[in-house]
Design an enzyme around this catalytic site. Structure first.
Site, mmCIF file in Angstrom:
data_model
loop_
_atom_site.group_PDB
_atom_site.id
_atom_site.type_symbol
_atom_site.label_atom_id
_atom_site.label_comp_id
_atom_site.label_asym_id
_atom_site.label_seq_id
_atom_site.Cartn_x
_atom_site.Cartn_y
_atom_site.Cartn_z
ATOM 1 N N ASP A 102 -6.261 -10.771 5.856
ATOM 2 C CA ASP A 102 -4.724 -10.895 5.594
ATOM 3 C C ASP A 102 -4.014 -11.076 6.779
ATOM 4 O O ASP A 102 -3.243 -10.451 7.399
ATOM 5 C CB ASP A 102 -4.592 -9.692 4.868
ATOM 6 C CG ASP A 102 -3.422 -10.020 4.087
ATOM 7 O OD1 ASP A 102 -2.343 -8.917 4.012
ATOM 8 O OD2 ASP A 102 -2.981 -10.919 3.934
ATOM 9 N N PHE A 131 0.873 -1.353 0.135
ATOM 10 C CA PHE A 131 0.081 0.091 -0.072
ATOM 11 C C PHE A 131 0.998 1.166 -0.112
ATOM 12 O O PHE A 131 0.422 2.240 -0.187
ATOM 13 C CB PHE A 131 -0.930 0.114 1.233
ATOM 14 C CG PHE A 131 -0.030 -0.197 2.553
ATOM 15 C CD1 PHE A 131 0.603 0.764 3.171
ATOM 16 C CD2 PHE A 131 0.022 -1.509 3.148
ATOM 17 C CE1 PHE A 131 1.670 0.468 4.205
ATOM 18 C CE2 PHE A 131 0.884 -2.127 3.948
ATOM 19 C CZ PHE A 131 1.659 -1.007 4.626
#
Ligand SMILES: *[C@@H]1O[C@H](CO)[C@@H](O)[C@H](O)[C@H]1NC(C)=O
Ligand SMILES: *[C@@H]1O[C@H](CO)[C@@H](O)[C@H](O)[C@H]1NC(C)=O
Ligand SMILES: *[C@@H]1O[C@H](CO)[C@@H](O)[C@H](O)[C@H]1NC(C)=O
Ligand SMILES: *[C@@H]1O[C@H](CO)[C@@H](O)[C@H](O)[C@H]1NC(C)=O
Ligand SMILES: *[C@@H]1O[C@H](CO)[C@@H](O)[C@H](O)[C@H]1NC(C)=O
Ligand SMILES: *[C@@H]1O[C@H](CO)[C@@H](O)[C@H](O)[C@H]1NC(C)=O
Ligand SMILES: *[C@@H]1O[C@H](CO)[C@@H](O)[C@H](O)[C@H]1NC(C)=O
Ligand SMILES: *[C@@H]1O[C@H](CO)[C@@H](O)[C@H](O)[C@H]1NC(C)=O
Ligand SMILES: *[C@@H]1O[C@H](CO)[C@@H](O)[C@H](O)[C@H]1NC(C)=O
Ligand SMILES: *[C@@H]1O[C@H](CO)[C@@H](O)[C@H](O)[C@H]1NC(C)=O
Length: 878
Positions: free
Chosen positions: A698, A586
């Site tokens: 996740d 990210f």
């Protein structure tokens, strides 16, 4: 749980578990200071009280004035001496009482208090057993005797016994509550031999407040190489022995690195047996190419193999069985693998004391204590144990000593002419073995109680010469008639002599009124408490909900402003993105400081964001999620294309670093259990504590972060709907976890639910146990950890499964358990996986009693520059 039960629970447990830090488990008596006086010691901050109430005999004295220097600890300035009686005892009733472990310390300094300049020699007893002889060699010599003892009864009796070699005395008496599971031994008592602090450069002893249990650590001076650190050791108290951090900060190692470290001691009595406790902590931050590893031998037996001290954590190794030779030797030798020499930070050596003499039957002791208190009996030897040692048994008592394995019982009590007043106490009924009871020639009042008839073995009862009234219980008269009881009751003018007298019944009401009153008072107290709690809780809940929902109708945009940050503020917080903490799919994570606290600022790369609206909505939601095992989101920014999230800072990085060996600290078994439980609780909260439930999507070791106390918190939850996660295609907007942790059912269903997290967590657990990656790849194939562990578990090889870096230091029971849980979680079929709540429950069972208890595990029957531990050192008090 209601507040009320919580409070009651606290009030119960506070009697059991004591934070020694606040001295509530401490009793500190400065013998011989004026009655009822007390003071707080300037150096240790401990409160010392006078011995009033702990001892009934003896006289107070001050040591000679020219010895009353400021460098002498204040406790030695006064003594209580016992010129009369052969045995004199202190009697102490500690709060926790029977079954709990205490460190009991007596200290002596003669200081010529009596002006005779004759140093005495006498015996010190603990209860009915000889503790140790006390020999004072000169006026200023300080003798300290310390013993670790599990109380067989509620009272501690410390006695001094005259040996006709001078008057016994006592300067200090200290009692400290010690955790049960430390200093474990099947023997009754452990007497302190030596307690050394290695590597200290000062000449000062260490005790409370540095030492939790107020052990006194003596500095050991040697010409060995000193290693030290200024950091705190074992801040989280993972080690139940809790040696003072300041003691553990310094260590010694041999000057010539290829030599072993050898420690020796030779007892006066070659039959003495010892327990040895060695405390280790790595104080140097090791480079990746450095290893400190050694084997520890005690009298040629290997005690620990391939031992590596933890960085900044205490690890204690002790001899599983007592050891003893004419000359005892500990050899600490580095292994071939080790690049660094061995170290040791501190050592304790205790000698066992078997305490073969059994004390008097507990019920008899308790009863005699009650009788002594009630009537204020002052008689010869009425101190310490009533029946033993036989030489000092209480005057007027006869005891039955049947054999060495049975406690003596009291069979005769003669309290004639003892100035007893008041009624005949119900406690007499508890002297169940008694044959003869003589209460004649006293001033006893009231009736002759019925309960005397319950004493089945009573053959002699003398009540003559008292002020008893009413009638004699019929049963006693019967026994007297048939000759089984010799009963005398003459000389009681108010006593009706015949069985025809009406027994008056008024006894019971005497109890009922105070009982009812007590119950009422208790009830009122409980109600007040409950109300108090209720209001307190409500006001707290109001406060919390104000905080959580204040961005709603209540306070308007003001509060949002606190969580929302402009880009310029983000720049300021991160000091213009100065320090990168980590990197992910990210974007980057930066170190920041916000209002003085450290924070982690996650800056999302532009392409990773899905859209302002979703981002904002989701962030708003996440800010309301609070749990100790979830990293909290403090604020966010989404100005133009700059999107950032501000999280609490987690000082110890992520679990992945520890498992992969990136971090030099090898997590102990207990730490692994605790971290697993923490993480499981975080997930459980996401699944069941949040509405709607949050699926993490996740879960993996790098998303489990550790704070400065190694407490684990789940990171990166909830954002996965808006952001693709690390390791997957940046293009796909479809959620996908990380290879190796991804629910196999996802491939067919394309659905992620709570059970997907459970699968991933199972894989994490397997990594925690084994220290191996989720997937091991060889040239020909890749094997998933769950398959590998599954087949090993089937063959019963737990040692082969558990991380080899633990060097066998784990508890097999919890290892089996946790591996089974992990495999169940990692089942192919979601239906076979437990829920996170079930996982938490199971993990808790393993963690309870294991954490803080790492020392209970011993490596099994594994078996110099020389330092002589017999060295007497006279360190200064601090
Ligand atoms: C300590 O001992 C007491 C009394 O035997 C027992 O009730 C308690 O459970 C023990 N605590 C631990 C931690 O073992
Ligand atoms: C008293 O005895 C102690 C311990 O043996 C010794 O260290 C000290 O020097 C002695 N003091 C005197 C004044 O002899
Ligand atoms: C550690 O040891 C070094 C050298 O031996 C010394 O200079 C330093 O002051 C010590 N540090 C601490 C915290 O004791
Ligand atoms: C260290 O000890 C080894 C073995 O005892 C010896 O061979 C070596 O010379 C010593 N090194 C030094 C610097 O004294
Ligand atoms: C470890 O590496 C450092 C440099 O990173 C080097 O100076 C040192 O000598 C190495 N130590 C060993 C034992 O190889
Ligand atoms: C009891 O113990 C004492 C000393 O410990 C011993 O002398 C005696 O023989 C023992 N008696 C029995 C009956 O075992
Ligand atoms: C109690 O002691 C007194 C005096 O010591 C003695 O006369 C009396 O017989 C004793 N009583 C019993 C029951 O032995
Ligand atoms: C009764 O007790 C008093 C003291 O309490 C004593 O002086 C007296 O001699 C005793 N009488 C008998 C008969 O024992
Ligand atoms: C008698 O002993 C029992 C059990 O030891 C105890 O609960 C009770 O309080 C005792 N009674 C008296 C009157 O001391
Ligand atoms: C009473 O005495 C008998 C015989 O001496 C004994 O077996 C029994 O245990 C005694 N009872 C009590 C309660 O001590």
């Amino acid at each position: 749980m209601t507040c009320l039960t919580l409070l009651l629970w606290i009030s119960i447990t506070s009697c059991v578990f004591v934070q020694a830090q606040d001295q509530s488990g401490f009793i500190s008596i400065d013998c011989g200071i004026p009655d009822d006086s007390s003071y707080t010691d300037e150096k240790t901050n401990m409160k010392y009280v006078s011995d009033l109430g702990y001892v009934e005999s003896g006289t107070s004295h001050s040591i000679v004035s020219d010895l009353q220097t400021t460098s002498l600890e204040r406790q030695f300035q006064n003594v209580r001496s016992f010129p009369e009686g052969k045995r004199n005892c202190y009697s102490i009733k500690p709060q926790q009482g029977k079954g709990f472990k205490y460190l009991i310390r007596t200290r002596f300094m003669y200081g010529n208090y009596d002006g005779f300049s004759r140093t005495p020699e006498f015996d010190l007893y603990l209860g009915v057993n000889l503790w140790e002889p006390v020999v004072l060699v000169n006026e200023t010599a300080i003798v300290t005797k310390e013993i670790i003892y599990t109380l067989p009864s509620d009272h501690i009796h410390v006695c001094v016994v005259d040996k006709n070699k001078g008057t016994p005395f006592l300067s200090v008496l200290e009692v400290r509550f010690v955790k049960n599971n430390t200093y474990d031994t099947p023997y009754e008592a452990l007497m302190l031999g030596r307690r050394w602090d290695f590597g200290t450069t000062s000449n000062l002893q260490v005790r409370y407040k540095d030492d939790f249990y107020d052990r006194i650590w003596m500095p050991y001076k040697s010409n060995m190489k000193i290693l030290n650190t200024s950091l705190t050791i074992d801040e989280t108290n993972h080690n139940g022995f809790r040696p003072a951090s300041i003691v553990m900060r310094t260590a010694i190692s041999p000057g010539n690195e290829s030599n072993p470290l050898t420690l020796t001691w030779s007892p006066d009595d070659p039959r003495s047996k010892f327990y040895v406790y060695m405390h280790f902590a790595e104080v140097q931050k090791l480079q990746s190419n450095e290893t400190r590893e050694f084997d520890i031998y005690v009298n040629d037996d290997l005690l620990a193999e391939n031992f590596r001290p933890f960085y900044l954590f205490t690890d204690t190794r002790s001899t599983p069985e007592p050891v003893g030779r004419t000359k005892n030797e500990i050899v600490i030798r580095k292994t071939d693998l080790s690049t660094l020499p061995p170290i040791i930070n501190a050592i304790e050596i205790y000698q066992i004391n078997e305490f073969l003499q059994l004390p008097t039957d507990q019920q008899d002791v308790d009863t005699m204590m009650k009788i002594k208190m009630k009537y204020g009996v002052k008689k010869k030897n009425w101190q310490g144990d009533p029946c033993v040692p036989v030489d000092y048994s209480w005057e007027g008592l006869e005891c039955l000593h049947s054999d060495n394995n049975t406690s003596p019982r009291l069979i005769s009590l003669n309290l004639t002419s003892s100035a007893l007043t008041g009624e005949i106490d119900p406690a007499f009924a508890n002297l169940t073995s008694i044959n003869k009871l003589d209460l004649s020639n006293n001033s006893l009042t009231g009736e002759v109680p019925d309960f005397l008839t319950s004493l089945v073995n009573l053959t002699v009862l003398n009540l003559e010469g008292n002020k008893l009234i009413g009638s004699i219980p019929a049963k006693l008269l019967e026994k007297s008639k048939d000759g089984s009881l010799s009963l005398r009751y003459g000389g009681n003018p108010g006593l009706c002599q015949s069985s025809s007298c009406q027994p008056t019944k008024k006894k019971k009401s005497g109890y009922i009124v105070p009982l009812v009153a007590a119950v009422l008072v208790l009830l009122v107290l409980l109600i007040v408490l409950a109300l108090f709690c209720h209001f307190k809780r409500r006001s707290r809940r109001d406060a919390i909900s104000n905080k959580l929902y204040s961005n709603g109708v209540n306070t308007g945009p003001l509060d949002i402003a606190k969580r929302y940050f402009n880009y310029s503020e983000v720049v300021e917080v991160t000091n213009n993105f100065e320090r990168v903490l980590g990197k992910g799919g990210f974007g980057k994570v930066y170190h920041g400081v916000l209002n003085g606290d450290q924070v982690a600022v996650k800056v999302l790369s532009e392409e990773s964001a899905q859209g302002y609206k979703e981002f904002r909505a989701e962030v708003e939601l996440l800010m309301r999620v609070h749990h100790t095992n979830l990293t909290s989101l403090i604020g966010y920014c989404n100005e133009d294309n700059h999107m950032s999230l501000i999280y609490e800072y987690m000082a110890n990085g992520n679990l992945g670093d520890y498992l992969s060996g990136k971090s030099s600290l090898i997590l102990s078994w207990e730490e692994r259990l605790q971290i697993s439980l923490d993480a499981a609780q975080g997930l459980e909260y996401l699944h069941y504590g949040c509405k709607p439930p949050i699926v993490h999507r996740d879960v993996k070791p790098t998303n489990i972060l550790l704070n400065e106390k190694l407490q684990a918190k789940i990171a990166d939850f909830g954002l996965s709907r808006s952001f693709p996660v690390e390791g997957t295609s940046q293009v796909s907007t479809v959620v996908a976890g990380t290879i190796g942790y991804l629910d196999p059912e996802y491939y067919t269903t394309r659905q992620m639910n709570e059970k997907s997290d459970v699968y991933s967590f199972g894989v994490v657990l397997l990594e925690v146990v084994t220290g191996k990656p989720a997937i091991s790849r060889s040239r020909t194939q890749s094997v998933h950890l769950s398959d590998e562990v599954g087949s090993m578990l089937a063959s019963g090889d737990i040692r082969g499964i558990v991380d080899q870096r633990l060097g066998g230091r784990f508890e097999a029971g919890s290892a089996w358990k946790i591996t089974e849980i992990a495999l169940a979680c990692a089942s192919e079929s979601s239906a076979k996986r437990p829920t996170m709540s079930e996982v938490v429950m199971e993990l808790k069972k393993s963690v309870v009693g294991k954490v803080n208890d790492r020392d209970s595990y011993r490596d099994g029957p594994v078996r110099m520059v020389t330092m002589n531990l017999d060295t007497e050192m006279v360190p200064k008090a601090r």
